[in-house]
Motif scaffolding. Structure first.
Motif, PDB file in Angstrom:
ATOM      1  N   VAL A  81       6.009   5.350  -5.432  1.00 43.20           N
ATOM      2  CA  VAL A  81       6.299   5.772  -4.064  1.00 43.20           C
ATOM      3  C   VAL A  81       5.428   6.963  -3.668  1.00 43.20           C
ATOM      4  O   VAL A  81       4.872   7.008  -2.570  1.00 43.20           O
ATOM      5  CB  VAL A  81       7.799   6.111  -3.913  1.00 43.20           C
ATOM      6  N   TRP A  82       5.292   7.938  -4.576  1.00 42.69           N
ATOM      7  CA  TRP A  82       4.410   9.076  -4.299  1.00 42.69           C
ATOM      8  C   TRP A  82       2.972   8.605  -4.075  1.00 42.69           C
ATOM      9  O   TRP A  82       2.269   9.091  -3.174  1.00 42.69           O
ATOM     10  CB  TRP A  82       4.453  10.087  -5.444  1.00 42.69           C
ATOM     11  N   ALA A  83       2.523   7.679  -4.907  1.00 46.65           N
ATOM     12  CA  ALA A  83       1.155   7.179  -4.761  1.00 46.65           C
ATOM     13  C   ALA A  83       0.962   6.539  -3.388  1.00 46.65           C
ATOM     14  O   ALA A  83      -0.043   6.783  -2.700  1.00 46.65           O
ATOM     15  CB  ALA A  83       0.848   6.172  -5.865  1.00 46.65           C
ATOM     16  N   SER A  84       1.930   5.749  -2.999  1.00 44.20           N
ATOM     17  CA  SER A  84       1.849   5.089  -1.695  1.00 44.20           C
ATOM     18  C   SER A  84       1.818   6.110  -0.565  1.00 44.20           C
ATOM     19  O   SER A  84       1.018   6.002   0.371  1.00 44.20           O
ATOM     20  CB  SER A  84       3.060   4.171  -1.515  1.00 44.20           C
ATOM     21  N   LEU A  85       2.692   7.087  -0.634  1.00 45.68           N
ATOM     22  CA  LEU A  85       2.778   8.102   0.414  1.00 45.68           C
ATOM     23  C   LEU A  85       1.466   8.876   0.534  1.00 45.68           C
ATOM     24  O   LEU A  85       0.915   9.039   1.624  1.00 45.68           O
ATOM     25  CB  LEU A  85       3.945   9.041   0.126  1.00 45.68           C
ATOM     26  N   LEU A  86       0.946   9.353  -0.599  1.00 50.41           N
ATOM     27  CA  LEU A  86      -0.270  10.169  -0.571  1.00 50.41           C
ATOM     28  C   LEU A  86      -1.473   9.367  -0.075  1.00 50.41           C
ATOM     29  O   LEU A  86      -2.297   9.865   0.698  1.00 50.41           O
ATOM     30  CB  LEU A  86      -0.550  10.735  -1.961  1.00 50.41           C
ATOM     31  N   LEU A  87      -1.567   8.115  -0.514  1.00 49.22           N
ATOM     32  CA  LEU A  87      -2.711   7.297  -0.118  1.00 49.22           C
ATOM     33  C   LEU A  87      -2.660   6.950   1.362  1.00 49.22           C
ATOM     34  O   LEU A  87      -3.673   7.014   2.061  1.00 49.22           O
ATOM     35  CB  LEU A  87      -2.746   6.020  -0.960  1.00 49.22           C
ATOM     36  N   TYR A  88      -1.488   6.601   1.851  1.00 52.01           N
ATOM     37  CA  TYR A  88      -1.401   6.208   3.254  1.00 52.01           C
ATOM     38  C   TYR A  88      -1.583   7.414   4.170  1.00 52.01           C
ATOM     39  O   TYR A  88      -2.170   7.305   5.238  1.00 52.01           O
ATOM     40  CB  TYR A  88      -0.076   5.507   3.534  1.00 52.01           C
ATOM     41  N   ARG A  89      -1.092   8.549   3.727  1.00 50.99           N
ATOM     42  CA  ARG A  89      -1.251   9.754   4.538  1.00 50.99           C
ATOM     43  C   ARG A  89      -2.730  10.101   4.701  1.00 50.99           C
ATOM     44  O   ARG A  89      -3.148  10.636   5.735  1.00 50.99           O
ATOM     45  CB  ARG A  89      -0.488  10.910   3.891  1.00 50.99           C
TER      46      ARG A  89
ATOM     47  N   GLU B 175       0.829  -1.193   0.000  1.00 51.46           N
ATOM     48  CA  GLU B 175       0.000   0.000   0.000  1.00 51.46           C
ATOM     49  C   GLU B 175       0.865   1.245   0.000  1.00 51.46           C
ATOM     50  O   GLU B 175       0.431   2.305  -0.366  1.00 51.46           O
ATOM     51  CB  GLU B 175      -0.907  -0.021   1.233  1.00 51.46           C
ATOM     52  N   LEU B 176       2.098   1.103   0.442  1.00 52.44           N
ATOM     53  CA  LEU B 176       2.905   2.296   0.582  1.00 52.44           C
ATOM     54  C   LEU B 176       4.133   2.395  -0.264  1.00 52.44           C
ATOM     55  O   LEU B 176       4.611   3.451  -0.562  1.00 52.44           O
ATOM     56  CB  LEU B 176       3.410   2.435   2.005  1.00 52.44           C
ATOM     57  N   GLY B 177       4.745   1.357  -0.530  1.00 53.24           N
ATOM     58  CA  GLY B 177       5.881   1.448  -1.408  1.00 53.24           C
ATOM     59  C   GLY B 177       7.234   1.607  -0.801  1.00 53.24           C
ATOM     60  O   GLY B 177       7.965   0.663  -0.724  1.00 53.24           O
ATOM     61  N   PHE B 178       7.630   2.747  -0.328  1.00 49.88           N
ATOM     62  CA  PHE B 178       9.025   3.053  -0.031  1.00 49.88           C
ATOM     63  C   PHE B 178       9.090   3.455   1.410  1.00 49.88           C
ATOM     64  O   PHE B 178       8.275   4.025   1.862  1.00 49.88           O
ATOM     65  CB  PHE B 178       9.321   4.238  -0.934  1.00 49.88           C
ATOM     66  N   LEU B 179       9.867   3.135   2.268  1.00 54.13           N
ATOM     67  CA  LEU B 179       9.623   3.430   3.667  1.00 54.13           C
ATOM     68  C   LEU B 179      10.722   4.088   4.476  1.00 54.13           C
ATOM     69  O   LEU B 179      11.798   4.178   4.062  1.00 54.13           O
ATOM     70  CB  LEU B 179       9.326   2.169   4.433  1.00 54.13           C
TER      71      LEU B 179
END
Length: 423
Positions: free
Chosen positions: A367-375, A61-65
Motif C-alpha cells: 500500500v505504501w509503495a502504491s501511494l508513493l508511486l502514484y503521488r 498501481e496503487l493498492g489501497f484506496l
C-alpha cells in the motif's frame, strides 16, 4: 473513464459467456468453470488503450484506496431544483460507517479477525484453488508491482485481494473495454444481479466463485460493489461535472469503493488505537487521491474522447472553459488552475497516509509503495510544465526502484500510539 470486463453483449465473444449475462440460474459446475475461464484468460491478454480512470488501477498501481477523514461533517448543498440535499461526502461517509460496523460486529463475534473455515462451494476445493490461481494470473499480468506486494500477505488475504481485483477489472472493462460501445444500462443491471447471486453463494463462473468464497470469509459488504456499478452507469450518460461535489461522488464510485472492499481483507493491526471508521476513511481518501491523479494525468486523452472530468465551476472561475481544454494549449491560466487541482489531490494523499500505518504489517508495504508511486505522478505533471494535453506524466522505472525501499521502511513503522486524527 469507467470500469469492468468486455464482450458482455457480443454473442461471439468468449468473454460474453465468461461474464454470464444470461437468464439461467447459476450453479457451479467445475468442468464448466474451468473451460469458461480459460477462455476468459485468453480474452484478457490485451491492454486497453486510452483508458484512464480504471477503478482497478487503484489495486494494480496503487493498492489501497479511499475518501475523506473521520471529521466529516454533515454538509448540505443546493440541488438544481433549489432544494437542500446532503453532500456527496456525507452520503459516502454513511457507507463507511456501515462497513466499519460490519467489521466491528464480526470482531465481537469471534476471537480473531482472520478468516472463517473454508466454505465448500458447489464443485470441489481443487476448482476453488484453480479459481484463485486464475485471479492471481490476471493480477500478475496487469498489476505487476502490486502483485509482488500481495505475495507478502498471508495466503488467504492474498487470494482474496486477487479475487476482488479481478471483479473490479471485469466491471471496469464493461464500459471501458473493446466492446464498451455495446454496453447498455440493462447489461449493468444484469451484472448487478449476478453480483447479488455470488454474494448469496451462487457464483456463475470460476472467477465469481473466487469472490463468492472471499465474501463468505471476510466481512465485506456488498454496497461498495454496487456503488462501483453505479459509477459505470454514470459513465454511460455523464461526461461533465458541474462542481467538485459531483466529481467527488464519481471518484468514490469508481475508485474509493475499492478501499472499502479491500480494508477488510488487508486487515487492521491489532495494536492500532484508531477507530475502525477512521481507517476506512483513510482508505477512501487514497482512492479519491488516486482517481483525481488519473484525471489530472489524462486531461488530453479524455479531451480527445470529448470528456472533461474537471469541475466546470472551477474552470469558469479560473477564466477557462471546455474550449480551452480542447485547444490543448498550456497558458498561465491553465498553470494556475492545475496548481490548485494538484494541491487538492495531495491533500487527499496526506489524509490517506496515517491510515496506511494502521493496517496489518504484511499489508503496509504494497500500500505504501502504491501511494508513493502514484503521488509522484503529480510531480511529473509539474515537471512537464503542466502540459497534460500532449505529454503523459509517468514515473520512470529508476524512480519506482528508489521508491520501493522507502515504502518498505515506512511499512516497518507500527501503528501510532495515539488515536488516528488526534493532536
Amino acid at each position: 473513464m469507467s470500469a469492468a470486463l468486455t464482450g458482455v453483449v457480443s454473442p461471439n465473444s468468449e468473454v460474453c459467456s465468461g461474464l454470464g449475462f444470461l437468464e439461467t440460474t447459476r450453479t457451479v459446475d467445475p468442468s464448466r468453470l474451468l473451460s469458461k475461464e480459460k477462455g476468459f484468460l485468453r480474452s484478457e491478454r490485451f491492454k486497453n488503450a486510452g483508458r484512464k480512470h480504471k477503478c482497478y488501477s487503484n489495486f494494480g498501481e496503487l493498492g489501497f484506496l479511499g475518501s475523506r477523514k473521520l471529521d466529516v461533517v454533515t454538509r448540505v448543498v443546493a440541488s438544481s431544483s433549489g432544494n437542500l440535499a446532503i453532500s456527496s461526502e456525507q452520503l459516502v461517509y454513511d457507507v463507511v460507517l456501515k462497513q466499519a460496523a460490519l467489521v466491528k460486529e464480526q470482531m465481537r463475534s469471534r476471537e480473531d479477525m482472520e478468516v472463517k473455515p473454508d466454505i465448500v462451494l458447489p464443485g470441489s476445493l481443487t476448482v476453488l484453488n484453480e479459481a484463485y490461481d486464475r485471479c492471481g494470473e490476471v493480477c500478475a499480468e496487469y498489476a505487476k508491482t502490486f502483485y509482488l506486494g500481495t505475495l507478502l500477505m498471508t495466503p488467504e488475504r492474498r487470494k482474496a485481494i486477487w479475487a476482488i481485483y479481478v471483479w473490479c477489472r471485469r466491471t471496469d472493462e464493461l464500459v471501458d473495454g473493446p466492446n464498451a460501445s455495446h454496453i447498455t444500462p440493462k447489461a449493468l443491471d444484469r451484472w448487478e444481479s449476478r453480483l447479488e447471486d455470488l454474494f448469496n453463494g451462487r457464483p456463475f463462473d470460476m472467477l465469481d466463485a473466487a469472490l463468492s468464497d472471499t465474501v463468505a470469509k471476510f466481512p465485506v459488504d456488498i454496497q461498495p460493489f454496487k456503488d462501483m456499478i453505479d459509477g459505470m452507469r454514470m459513465d454511460l450518460k455523464k461526461s461533465r461535472y458541474e462542481n467538485f461535489d459531483e466529481l467527488y461522488l464519481y471518484c468514490y464510485y469508481v475508485a474509493g469503493t475499492v478501499g472499502l472492499m479491500s480494508v477488510p481483507i488487508m486487515g487492521i493491526d491489532g495494536e492500532s488505537l484508531a477507530p475502525t471508521e477512521s481507517v476506512y476513511n483513510a482508505a477512501l481518501a487514497l482512492g479519491i487521491a488516486n482517481q483525481l491523479t488519473n484525471i489530472l494525468r489524462d486531461v488530453g486523452e479524455d479531451a480527445r474522447r470529448g470528456r472533461v472530468y474537471l469541475p466546470q465551476d472551477e474552470l469558469a472561475k479560473a477564466g477557462l472553459s471546455d474550449d480551452d481544454i480542447f485547444a490543448m494549449k498550456v497558458t498561465d491560466k491553465w498553470r494556475a488552475f492545475m496548481k490548485k487541482q494538484i494541491k487538492r489531490a495531495r491533500t487527499f494523499f496526506d489524509q490517506a497516509e496515517e491510515g496506511v500505518t494502521q493496517l496489518t504489517s504484511a499489508s503496509r508495504w504494497p500500500v505504501w509503495a502504491s501511494l508513493l508511486l502514484y503521488r509522484q505522478i503529480l510531480d511529473e505533471i509539474e515537471a512537464n510544465d503542466y502540459n497534460n494535453f500532449t505529454k503523459r506524466a509517468y514515473v520512470s522505472k529508476p524512480k519506482k526502484i528508489v521508491a520501493l525501499p522507502l515504502a518498505y521502511a515506512k511499512s516497518l513503522v507500527p501503528p501510532s500510539s495515539r488515536k488516528l486524527g488526534s493532536n
